[in-house]
Motif scaffolding. Sequence first.
Motif, PDB file in Angstrom:
ATOM      1  N   ILE B   3       0.928  -1.271  -0.020  1.00 27.25           N
ATOM      2  CA  ILE B   3      -0.061  -0.223  -0.099  1.00 27.25           C
ATOM      3  C   ILE B   3       0.976   1.253  -0.012  1.00 27.25           C
ATOM      4  O   ILE B   3       1.819   1.228   0.807  1.00 27.25           O
ATOM      5  N   ARG B   4       0.598   2.209  -1.066  1.00 30.43           N
ATOM      6  CA  ARG B   4       1.458   3.416  -1.063  1.00 30.43           C
ATOM      7  C   ARG B   4       0.644   4.217  -0.339  1.00 30.43           C
ATOM      8  O   ARG B   4       1.460   5.658   0.444  1.00 30.43           O
ATOM      9  N   PHE B   5      -0.646   4.337  -0.379  1.00 28.64           N
ATOM     10  CA  PHE B   5      -1.423   5.759   0.137  1.00 28.64           C
ATOM     11  C   PHE B   5      -2.789   5.164   0.592  1.00 28.64           C
ATOM     12  O   PHE B   5      -3.356   4.116  -0.237  1.00 28.64           O
ATOM     13  N   ILE B   6      -3.460   5.925   1.562  1.00 29.03           N
ATOM     14  CA  ILE B   6      -4.855   5.623   1.810  1.00 29.03           C
ATOM     15  C   ILE B   6      -5.377   7.176   1.950  1.00 29.03           C
ATOM     16  O   ILE B   6      -4.849   7.877   2.501  1.00 29.03           O
ATOM     17  N   LEU B   7      -6.512   7.469   1.023  1.00 33.79           N
ATOM     18  CA  LEU B   7      -7.131   8.618   1.002  1.00 33.79           C
ATOM     19  C   LEU B   7      -8.642   8.643   1.015  1.00 33.79           C
ATOM     20  O   LEU B   7      -9.467   7.552   0.852  1.00 33.79           O
ATOM     21  N   TYR B  20      -0.062   8.674   3.757  1.00 34.06           N
ATOM     22  CA  TYR B  20       1.022   8.296   2.785  1.00 34.06           C
ATOM     23  C   TYR B  20       2.080   7.383   3.417  1.00 34.06           C
ATOM     24  O   TYR B  20       2.509   7.725   4.454  1.00 34.06           O
ATOM     25  N   TYR B  21       2.242   6.360   2.737  1.00 28.48           N
ATOM     26  CA  TYR B  21       3.505   5.432   3.339  1.00 28.48           C
ATOM     27  C   TYR B  21       4.682   5.568   2.593  1.00 28.48           C
ATOM     28  O   TYR B  21       5.606   4.790   2.387  1.00 28.48           O
ATOM     29  N   GLU B  22       4.697   6.382   1.776  1.00 22.48           N
ATOM     30  CA  GLU B  22       6.141   7.057   1.059  1.00 22.48           C
ATOM     31  C   GLU B  22       6.251   8.315   0.961  1.00 22.48           C
ATOM     32  O   GLU B  22       4.883   9.128   0.879  1.00 22.48           O
ATOM     33  N   ILE B  26       3.872  18.302  -0.194  1.00 21.10           N
ATOM     34  CA  ILE B  26       2.757  18.871  -0.313  1.00 21.10           C
ATOM     35  C   ILE B  26       2.028  19.025  -1.611  1.00 21.10           C
ATOM     36  O   ILE B  26       0.959  18.585  -1.951  1.00 21.10           O
ATOM     37  N   GLU B  27       2.826  19.414  -2.598  1.00 24.67           N
ATOM     38  CA  GLU B  27       2.528  19.945  -3.998  1.00 24.67           C
ATOM     39  C   GLU B  27       2.280  18.535  -4.903  1.00 24.67           C
ATOM     40  O   GLU B  27       1.098  18.458  -5.506  1.00 24.67           O
ATOM     41  N   GLU B  28       3.014  17.586  -4.632  1.00 24.17           N
ATOM     42  CA  GLU B  28       2.786  16.494  -5.071  1.00 24.17           C
ATOM     43  C   GLU B  28       1.542  15.702  -4.857  1.00 24.17           C
ATOM     44  O   GLU B  28       0.588  15.107  -5.446  1.00 24.17           O
ATOM     45  N   ARG B  29       1.368  15.809  -3.289  1.00 26.19           N
ATOM     46  CA  ARG B  29       0.164  15.396  -2.832  1.00 26.19           C
ATOM     47  C   ARG B  29      -1.092  15.741  -3.434  1.00 26.19           C
ATOM     48  O   ARG B  29      -2.075  15.099  -3.683  1.00 26.19           O
TER      49      ARG B  29
END
Lengths: 970, 143
Positions: B3-7, B20-22, B26-29
């Motif tokens: 899992i790389r992220f949970i939203l 996020y797990y990596e 902030i901009e990238e997110r």
Amino acid sequence: MGSQGGFGQSKEFLDLIKSIGEARSKAEEDRIVLHEIETLKRRITEPDIPKRKMKEYIIRLVYVEMLGHDASFGYIHAVKMTHDDNIHLKRTGYLAVTLFLNEDHDLIILIVNTIQKDLKSDNYLVVCAALNVVCKLINEETIPAVLPQVVELLGHQKEAVRKKAVMALHRFYQRAPSSVNHLISNFRKRLCDNDPGVMGATLCPLYDLITIDVNAYKDLVASFASILKQVAERRLPKSYDYHQMPAPFIQIKLLKILALLGSGDKKASEQMYTIVGDIMRKCDSTSNIGNAVLYECICCISSIHPNPKLLESAADAIAKFLKSDSHNLKYLGIDALGRLIKLSPEIAEQHQLAVIDCLEDPDDTLKRKTFELLYKMTKSSNVEVIVDRMIDYMININDSHNKTEIASRCVELAEQFAPSNQWFIQTMNRVFEHAGDLVNPKVAHNLMRLIAEGFGEEDDTADSQLRSSAVESYLRIVVEPKLPSTFLQVICWVLGEYGTADGKYSASYITGKLCDVAEAYSTDDTVKAYAISALMKIYSFEIAAGRKVDVLPECQSFIEELLASHSTDLQQRAYELQAILGLDANVATNIMPMDASCEDIEIDRSLSFLNGYVQQSIEKGAQPYIPESERSGMTDVSSFRSQELHEVSSHALRFEAYELPKPVMPSRVSPIEQSSSNELVPAPEPSYHAEMHQVASSVPSVSDPGSLELKLKLDGVQRKWGRPTYSSAAPSTSNADIPKIQNGAPQLDAVSSSSSKAVSYDSRRQQVEISAEKQKLAASLFGGTSKSHKRQSSGSQKVPKTNIPAAEKSHVAKNATSDTAVLERTPQPPPDLLDLDESAVSSSAQSVDPFKQLEGLLDLNQDTSTLTTSDASASGAPDVMSLYGETTLNVQSGGVPNLLPAGRDEANLLSGLAGTPNRNGHGENTVTNPTQQLNKGPNAKESLEKDALVRQLGVTPTGQNPNLFRDLLG
Amino acid sequence: MGIRFILMVNKQGQTRLAQYYEYLTIEERRALEGEIVRKCLARTEQQCSFVEHRNYKIVYRRYASLFFLVGVDNEENELAILEFIHLLVETMDRHFGNVCELDIMFHLEKAHFMLEEMVMNGCIVETSKSNILGPIQLLEKAS
């Protein structure tokens, strides 16, 4: 329960949340957050903020960052909060820092101390909180600071701590394997932990370790298989059950591990067959989670040493997936098919129509997955259809990531399976035309090389035919607007080399086209360089052939423009061209021999041909050359730079520094040309040479055949095309196809429009035709081995002669021989009714009402969830746990764990006990589903209370925020 | 890594929870979340619950107005992740009682705590609801 206790928040906080919740747009939300940032900046620095208040501020900071704004001004306060004694505040502080900081942030150093202290805490919740942070924020440098404590915690009495310690070690392993290499045996130990949670977590690091080194863990195969067996037999606590499946997430992880361990290992695989088979049989294929486990079983089966029985049940499961109405299951089915197809290629045939359905589904995810499957099953007999389809698909996608992938797959398949060079070129043309800027430049060189080398050992006529057709196609394509740069480079190169070779086009025609290109893409220096080099070749061929060269006015002005270009590369090319124009036939032949791009070039690295010149100069009093090593102090900036550039282009020719004043055209150098180019080229300064090389390295194979040859060497690239033996049908097919493919897009449009016309014609006929099309497509994709296909294809060839409308007759007749690419066109009377029925039924069922079905699914889930919860609390979970402990002890002591008879009885009993209510529950679900009992009994009151509380706080469900109150599961 | 992220993102594309797990800036997110939500919103209910985006595979599930999106890498079992989302919602539901968007907003940290118990290093480490909620209930008692 939780909600009431947690509402101890201030009015201010509630207002903020409320306004964020009610914000109608991102812009409004941004305004709120910006205002909030101002407020927080003021407040957070005030003295003596109560801790509770501070916690709220920290959470507000989390909101600020979550909504995309910078909250770095408050990071330090989050760090401070991690020092707090109150566990709730501490954990909030820790949470905030993991959300705010990355492992290389400067503030981490302030936290490490706290972490160290907390890892030693008596309160296990504090230890857990610290371990959470360890997993996120400890980097390679800080690992040693906490490692001893983490290792110690692996033996902590609380299972929650052991679990998190395992994960912390896992994280260290991910970050810096070397730092924990000596501790890896701990993972094996924890696999036998008494607590199933710790065991489950340990599977994560073990999976990673096994991925890297399978052989080191072969001894665990029996243990993994036995754990899986115990899980499947419901020997884990009930709380791990999910929708009646016993610990499905652990099962899946175990299946993944077994798949790795059994891959290519018959002995290991044999230990798994029974349990994997059992699980497949037990899986409840009506629930999502059951299907997830089933899918994982298929993945495992296709990875381990093949077992016929398992393969068969895997094939059955795939069939179920593909026949399902759920797109998710179809997706998994296609994926699983792609995995199994390596082992039993014949399995795809029975699913032909399902695959085609997925291929034509509007759902892009499904389509993409299906293309992945097609990619895996491509062979020389179906490559044309598949690549054709892929390119059609590629043209219509905008997402460049996806497009790049598809384009490179097209190229790969074409290179590997091309039935003919001609087809290869046409295909490449289409790929370049639509995704030229996305494909690897190497592909362009491959293409040029192919055109240059032709069939290799074959006779020259075929080669020149190939080239002529390439030239012809390029002349047609080149007028189209906005072609990608790479493609234009190929076009220019081919036109230069072979534009006039067959005498069909005059030099002035080709040169005119080249000038048009250069003019249309006047901002692209690379293309201009290719264009002028092409001009140079054509003119020198003309001179060599003894014809009078008349330079078109536009060419003249193009050359003049480049003579004054800012790019020294272009300038040089222009000057060289000008020089060549003044030469006689003999010299021109020497400089630019016809069709010599494939010839080997001898490179005189010692530049011995210059010896005489050097000698002469020295005699005249010039300084002798001093090697670089002897003049360390003298390196000036320019040579320094050129050195750098040489390093960059190390894969190309390596020139040492200070060979600069020597000839720029390094290859195929005849002394005449040498001197002439030296004289002609103005300003042979060191920096100039450097620049030349820069260009030469970035613009490979531009002008002179020499550098081209060097660039096209493509070491290690296999010669994939060539002349293998093809099925007799292939060549004729490809011949028939060429005109069609050549003008790719428009033709295809025609196909689709004609078919859509046909569709609107008559709804009944439509069904027939679509399925006929599909069957045809299926036949071409899956080859002609299946019975039904044979019937179809014979039908299609016979029927048109008798049945089709006259208008279409000619068309069909033309294509009758080829049963691959042109299939869609061929109209067909109702073929196999059975197949037709199937596809018609499935498509109509699909369109019935997917919402309804989804709803049903959700309801089912929900009901079962309440059931599970009540079950879990009711049944004797501790008993099962102790049982589990017992068996793991067996594992530890006995090595290969086999269940004691007594244990089995107990287990059976237990599973029987556990099983009955479940089954009942399940039956109930299916029966009571329509009653739509949405509210979960005990919660109804709670939710009312919550509602009332929220209203009190000033948040009311208005038109602005109706959704905020919606029960997520309802 | 799995899992790389949970939203959790609502229909208007407003983020309600992000883990996020990596590391991403902030901009990238912000960019990633925008792109993904747009992509997922454009899909119909009967289409797959999986979308490929850049090098992620997104598994998403909608509950009322809220989308749960999980970004995973290629090795993950998509359907299992889909059920993992449901397990998460069930867990929150058990804790909050008829969980709604507002619960998550008011108790953001608790929602995060639950995730911390369930996922570590991008791996699913705990799936027993009582094990997940135990520490959180203790935490509540402590404060």
